[in-house]
Scaffold this motif. Sequence first.
Motif, PDB file in Angstrom:
ATOM      1  N   ILE A 354       0.860  -1.222  -0.048  1.00  0.00           N
ATOM      2  CA  ILE A 354      -0.095  -0.097  -0.031  1.00  0.00           C
ATOM      3  C   ILE A 354       0.872   1.285  -0.044  1.00  0.00           C
ATOM      4  N   LYS A 355       2.289   1.132   0.260  1.00  0.00           N
ATOM      5  CA  LYS A 355       3.031   2.215  -0.042  1.00  0.00           C
ATOM      6  C   LYS A 355       3.218   3.066  -0.997  1.00  0.00           C
ATOM      7  N   ILE A 379       2.411  -0.365   9.238  1.00  0.00           N
ATOM      8  CA  ILE A 379       3.596  -0.083   8.593  1.00  0.00           C
ATOM      9  C   ILE A 379       4.175   1.248   9.034  1.00  0.00           C
ATOM     10  N   GLY A 380       3.436   1.602   9.967  1.00  0.00           N
ATOM     11  CA  GLY A 380       4.210   2.916  10.535  1.00  0.00           C
ATOM     12  C   GLY A 380       3.934   4.382   9.755  1.00  0.00           C
ATOM     13  N   ILE A 381       2.697   4.447   8.863  1.00  0.00           N
ATOM     14  CA  ILE A 381       2.411   5.543   8.279  1.00  0.00           C
ATOM     15  C   ILE A 381       0.737   5.642   8.463  1.00  0.00           C
ATOM     16  N   PRO A 382       0.616   6.021   9.771  1.00  0.00           N
ATOM     17  CA  PRO A 382      -0.779   6.086  10.267  1.00  0.00           C
ATOM     18  C   PRO A 382      -1.773   7.133   9.225  1.00  0.00           C
ATOM     19  N   ASP A 383      -1.118   7.867   8.682  1.00  0.00           N
ATOM     20  CA  ASP A 383      -2.014   8.986   7.573  1.00  0.00           C
ATOM     21  C   ASP A 383      -1.838   8.878   6.245  1.00  0.00           C
ATOM     22  N   LEU A 384      -1.561   7.709   5.997  1.00  0.00           N
ATOM     23  CA  LEU A 384      -1.240   7.112   4.456  1.00  0.00           C
ATOM     24  C   LEU A 384      -2.344   7.579   3.755  1.00  0.00           C
ATOM     25  N   LEU A 385      -3.504   7.114   4.141  1.00  0.00           N
ATOM     26  CA  LEU A 385      -4.836   7.434   3.402  1.00  0.00           C
ATOM     27  C   LEU A 385      -5.168   8.832   2.787  1.00  0.00           C
ATOM     28  N   SER A 386      -4.855   9.549   3.667  1.00  0.00           N
ATOM     29  CA  SER A 386      -5.080  11.015   3.405  1.00  0.00           C
ATOM     30  C   SER A 386      -3.876  11.394   2.238  1.00  0.00           C
ATOM     31  N   PHE A 403       0.507  17.229  -5.364  1.00  0.00           N
ATOM     32  CA  PHE A 403      -0.172  16.598  -4.360  1.00  0.00           C
ATOM     33  C   PHE A 403       0.782  15.726  -3.341  1.00  0.00           C
ATOM     34  N   LEU A 404       1.117  14.453  -4.346  1.00  0.00           N
ATOM     35  CA  LEU A 404       1.849  13.628  -3.627  1.00  0.00           C
ATOM     36  C   LEU A 404       3.184  14.158  -3.055  1.00  0.00           C
ATOM     37  N   ASN A 408       4.376  14.484   0.660  1.00  0.00           N
ATOM     38  CA  ASN A 408       5.691  13.476   0.888  1.00  0.00           C
ATOM     39  C   ASN A 408       5.121  12.021   0.924  1.00  0.00           C
ATOM     40  N   HIS A 409       4.298  11.818  -0.397  1.00  0.00           N
ATOM     41  CA  HIS A 409       3.714  10.338  -0.342  1.00  0.00           C
ATOM     42  C   HIS A 409       5.259   9.393  -0.400  1.00  0.00           C
ATOM     43  N   PRO A 410       4.755   8.210   0.447  1.00  0.00           N
ATOM     44  CA  PRO A 410       6.132   7.298   0.475  1.00  0.00           C
ATOM     45  C   PRO A 410       6.515   6.749  -0.891  1.00  0.00           C
TER      46      PRO A 410
END
Length: 418
Positions: A354-355, A379-386, A403-404, A408-410
């Motif tokens: 999902i990263k 996976i330590g990125i709790p706000d990934l969805l946003s 936007f990404l 700072n999208h992984p």
Amino acid sequence: LKIVVNEVPVPVAYGPAYEGERVRGEDIYLECGGGRTPMVEWVTSKPIDDVVDGLVTVNGPDVNEVSAGAKLPLAILVEVAGRQMQDDYEPILERQIHHLINYAQGVMHIGQRDIAWLRISKGAVEKGFRLEHIGKLLHAKLHQDFGRIFDKLQIKIYTSAEDVLAITAKAKEAYAARDSRVAGMTDESVDTFYSCLLCQSFAPSHVCVISPERTGLCGSYNWMDCKASFEINPLGPNQPVPKGQTLEPRLGQWKGVNEFVFKASRGAVDHYNFYSIISDPMTACGCMECISAILPLCNGVMTVNREFTEMTPCGMKFTTLAGTIGGGVTTPGFVGHSKYNITQRKFLAAEDGIKRLVWMPRSLKEEVSDLFNERANEIGIPDLLSRIADETIGTTEEEILPFLTEKNHPALSLDPLL
Ligand code: SF4
Ligand code: ZN
């Protein structure tokens, strides 16, 4: 006392010969679901005294009460009862609805669960086909094919939006409960997967192999469901597939699976990977709930669900994507999967899971958010969805990249995808 039903009481021709038939354009008398109206189909068990075998009710307008070209909401609620009946069998009976309706000449059925899609042709309506016949054919055929596991079956059909939405809400709870039955399992923890060959009538070389961490791409069958289906019907479409030697642990490839797929596809496909979108991903038929596609500029992957009919950043709408990848061949860069699979730990694991997800329709984000956030936490990125873009941010790679970057999208700091 077992009820034996031999005839299928419908006023149109009926049989597998009509399964692949399409109903299009001017030919459509009634259309339900497919993103035009809500449609849901749900099989559920009831206490024996609450079911009147063979009862079919139609609540709301039927075909003869609307004019040609009409669209109606539709719920097909099948209630079963019997001493042998178990909750585990509900999804198996439910998945039969697809081909059993398709067997009727002039009636087309696509999809499943709450994304089903039905068309009834003018020809069928002229011959007297009504919504009650859906109930009658399901009653006859389910008794014929699965009478061993239940005693009584009744069908309630609804065509008012209010009823359909109420049933959908309940059905969704049942779907979630079914999905969660494999939640704690891993692919490593079993030595047998299961095949599903139900869709070979549409995509002859397509073979779904279903593992605990990769549910069927239609979302209807998970590993538990296939196991139950094999128990009910040992010669049926869900056969045990011994994994055999692990060939590619990162990609998800096993010798036993390859051998099975080779045989079951009659030599058309000799291997595929469970966890990759780039390296020989799994084949697809037309039933997938979602399609993922790579977005090279964003170094990521997007996924779109069937209900989202607008343009997507890969330059194709869902229908075009489905046409491109749905023929039972491996299409690197694209993969069909269920909604639930997005939140399974092995989803696109070979490409960092999902990263990599950089775009999803907003509605899909909302739908999977609870489980997705659990994974994101893990996976330590709790706000990934946003940090994942959607159609309100943009529908091209160029539109979503800023936007990404800002979020700072992984995906942007992962290894190059290609
Ligand atoms: Fe079976 Fe796959 Fe078809 Fe679903 S999509 S019914 S799992 S073959
Ligand atoms: Zn299919």
